[in-house]
Design a protein around this motif. Structure first.
Motif, short mmCIF file in Angstrom:
data_model
loop_
_atom_site.label_atom_id
_atom_site.label_comp_id
_atom_site.label_asym_id
_atom_site.label_seq_id
_atom_site.Cartn_x
_atom_site.Cartn_y
_atom_site.Cartn_z
N LEU A 1 90.99 14.80 42.86
CA LEU A 1 89.97 15.71 43.41
C LEU A 1 90.49 17.15 43.45
CD1 LEU A 1 88.22 13.91 46.40
CD2 LEU A 1 87.19 14.77 44.30
N THR A 2 91.75 17.30 43.85
CA THR A 2 92.34 18.64 43.90
C THR A 2 92.41 19.23 42.50
OG1 THR A 2 93.70 17.79 45.69
CG2 THR A 2 94.34 19.93 44.80
N GLU A 3 92.86 18.42 41.55
CA GLU A 3 92.96 18.91 40.16
C GLU A 3 91.58 19.30 39.65
OE1 GLU A 3 95.93 18.80 37.81
OE2 GLU A 3 96.56 19.17 39.87
N TYR A 4 90.59 18.48 39.96
CA TYR A 4 89.23 18.73 39.49
C TYR A 4 88.68 20.01 40.11
CZ TYR A 4 84.27 18.10 38.55
OH TYR A 4 82.98 18.29 38.14
N ASN B 1 90.37 22.55 41.28
CA ASN B 1 91.09 23.77 40.90
C ASN B 1 91.14 24.02 39.40
OD1 ASN B 1 91.65 23.98 43.57
ND2 ASN B 1 93.66 23.00 43.42
N HIS B 2 90.58 23.12 38.61
CA HIS B 2 90.84 23.25 37.17
C HIS B 2 90.11 24.46 36.57
CE1 HIS B 2 86.99 21.50 35.86
NE2 HIS B 2 87.34 21.77 34.64
N THR B 3 90.74 25.00 35.55
CA THR B 3 90.25 26.25 34.98
C THR B 3 89.36 26.02 33.75
OG1 THR B 3 92.23 26.29 33.66
CG2 THR B 3 92.28 27.56 35.71
N GLY B 4 89.30 24.80 33.29
CA GLY B 4 88.49 24.52 32.10
C GLY B 4 89.35 24.13 30.92
N ASP C 1 92.17 22.41 31.02
CA ASP C 1 92.76 21.08 31.14
C ASP C 1 91.68 20.02 31.40
OD1 ASP C 1 92.10 22.08 33.55
OD2 ASP C 1 94.05 21.80 34.50
N HIS C 2 90.47 20.32 31.00
CA HIS C 2 89.35 19.43 31.27
C HIS C 2 89.60 18.00 30.77
CE1 HIS C 2 85.17 18.25 31.80
NE2 HIS C 2 85.25 17.70 30.61
N GLN C 3 90.11 17.90 29.55
CA GLN C 3 90.28 16.57 28.96
C GLN C 3 91.32 15.73 29.71
OE1 GLN C 3 91.49 16.29 24.88
NE2 GLN C 3 90.30 14.43 24.59
N GLU C 4 92.35 16.41 30.19
CA GLU C 4 93.38 15.69 30.94
C GLU C 4 92.83 15.12 32.25
OE1 GLU C 4 97.73 16.39 31.82
OE2 GLU C 4 97.11 18.21 30.79
N ILE C 5 91.98 15.91 32.90
CA ILE C 5 91.38 15.47 34.16
C ILE C 5 90.45 14.29 33.91
CG2 ILE C 5 89.84 16.16 36.04
CD1 ILE C 5 91.07 18.98 35.77
N GLU C 6 89.70 14.39 32.82
CA GLU C 6 88.78 13.30 32.46
C GLU C 6 89.58 12.00 32.19
OE1 GLU C 6 84.97 13.18 29.59
OE2 GLU C 6 86.88 13.31 28.55
N ALA C 7 90.70 12.15 31.51
CA ALA C 7 91.53 10.98 31.19
C ALA C 7 92.11 10.36 32.47
CB ALA C 7 92.66 11.39 30.26
N LEU C 8 92.52 11.22 33.39
CA LEU C 8 93.07 10.74 34.65
C LEU C 8 91.98 10.02 35.45
CD1 LEU C 8 95.40 10.65 36.70
CD2 LEU C 8 94.72 12.93 37.47
N ALA C 9 90.78 10.61 35.50
CA ALA C 9 89.67 10.01 36.25
C ALA C 9 89.32 8.64 35.64
CB ALA C 9 88.46 10.93 36.21
N ALA C 10 89.27 8.58 34.32
CA ALA C 10 88.90 7.33 33.65
C ALA C 10 89.92 6.23 33.95
CB ALA C 10 88.80 7.57 32.14
N GLY C 11 91.21 6.58 33.84
CA GLY C 11 92.26 5.58 34.05
C GLY C 11 92.35 5.13 35.50
N LEU C 12 92.23 6.11 36.40
CA LEU C 12 92.33 5.81 37.82
C LEU C 12 91.14 4.96 38.28
CD1 LEU C 12 94.36 6.44 39.97
CD2 LEU C 12 93.22 8.62 40.39
N LYS C 13 89.98 5.28 37.74
CA LYS C 13 88.78 4.50 38.07
C LYS C 13 89.00 3.04 37.66
CE LYS C 13 84.53 2.75 36.72
NZ LYS C 13 84.32 1.57 35.86
#
Ligand SMILES: Cc1cc2nc3c(=O)[nH]c(=O)nc-3n(C[C@H](O)[C@H](O)[C@H](O)COP(=O)(O)OP(=O)(O)OC[C@H]3O[C@@H](n4cnc5c(N)ncnc54)[C@H](O)[C@@H]3O)c2cc1C
Length: 288
Positions: A18-21, A23-26, A28-40
């Motif tokens: 949530l913090t990464e999401y 604060n993200h600047t745009g 690193d969008h793909q990295e956040i998406e990958a983290l969300a997908a894996g963590l989910k």
């Protein structure tokens, strides 16, 4: 007890996400998406397994509607499928990890990316030290250093061997789509190892932020249980890859049991800390 430790571990990792999401600047969008997908994926599978274990712990009574497990199951089971099927999401996480390396060098094609991954990963996979693979001391097993090294080793080994397998297939003339289909199981393993490492790192970071020593102590035990239990679950892999000796594997099993016994005293507090409304826990079965 390992399921309670997992609940804490995933909760801390979700806060990090949530913090990464936020604060993200745009970029690193793909990295956040990958983290969300894996963590989910890992956390919803964990929820399903947890409810089943709790239901069985209550025996036949657990099957009665008045125990609410049926409602919990009905509500959470589908999370493994909707908002993206877990298996498919883990493939997304893995492909995103590979793309992450590809992007680092702008115009790199798949072939160069895979060669690059193999080379960087091999520099980190240093020769295994026999003294470390056989170290069964509690001090070593309960340290962040060993636990993080074990998680990182599995992740990097998986990434490197995946890159090697893919590059061999692509070099042999297979198109990249077919090559990715051929290594699906490996992709999922690699994604899961990546998420495990992030979850452990976030557990360690969260402990550092705690000011109260009593809270810190309990969280350290929970973190040890999360990490050692995960290594225990993958002991087949660690033994096959000579990362731990048989005696070290046994020492980890014993330590997991010991941690479960120690943490049992705190179990009620650990569950209460989630502040679950009383009406949701007011079941027919009384716990003492
Ligand atoms: C209660 C509920 C509510 C929903 N709400 C919405 C909504 O509001 N909006 C919306 O858009 N959608 C919604 N959906 C749809 C949901 O997102 C899909 O069910 C989900 O994405 C899985 O797709 P699928 O059902 O087609 O299963 P499939 O994709 O066909 O998956 C079936 C099986 O095949 C496997 N599989 C599929 N593809 C691959 C692959 N490439 N490699 C390996 N294995 C694979 C999966 O792992 C799974 O085991 C909802 C579904 C349900 C059940």
């Amino acid at each position: 007890m390992p399921l309670i430790a997992n609940a804490y571990a995933y909760d801390f990792a979700h806060h990090h996400l949530l913090t990464e999401y936020t604060n993200h600047t745009g970029t690193d969008h793909q990295e956040i998406e990958a983290l969300a997908a894996g963590l989910k994926s890992l956390s919803t599978w964990n929820a399903t397994a947890t409810i089943q274990t709790c239901r069985e712990a209550c025996g036949g009574k657990g099957y009665l509607s008045e125990m609410y497990f049926d409602l919990l199951k009905a509500d959470t089971d589908i999370f493994t499928t909707f908002e993206g099927d877990n298996t498919v999401l883990l493939q997304l996480t893995a492909k995103s990890r590979l793309t992450y390396f590809r992007k680092q060098f702008g115009k790199m094609d798949w072939w160069d990316t895979l060669k690059y991954i193999s080379s960087i990963a091999s520099t980190n996979l240093t020769e295994l030290n026999a003294l470390v693979t056989r170290d069964t001391s509690e001090e070593h097993l309960l340290g962040d250093e060993f636990q993080l090294a074990a998680f990182t080793y599995r992740e990097e080994y998986s990434l490197r061997s995946l890159a090697m397998r893919l590059s061999k297939k692509i070099k042999g003339g297979m198109d990249s789509y077919e090559a990715f289909l051929d290594v699906q199981v490996h992709l999922i393993d690699m994604a899961s190892a990546y998420i495990d490492r992030i979850v452990l790192e976030q557990f360690i970071e969260t402990i550092k932020e705690q000011e109260q020593n009593s809270v810190k102590e309990v969280l350290i035990s929970l973190k040890n249980l999360y990490a050692l239990h995960r290594i225990e679950e993958y002991k087949g892999w660690y033994l096959e890859h000579d990362y731990i000796s048989a005696s070290k594997s046994l020492a980890i099993n014993k330590l997991v049991s010991k941690l479960c016994k120690e943490l049992k005293e705190e179990s009620q507090h650990l569950v209460d800390a989630f502040d679950i409304p009383a009406h949701m826990t007011a079941t027919a079965l009384k716990f003492y």
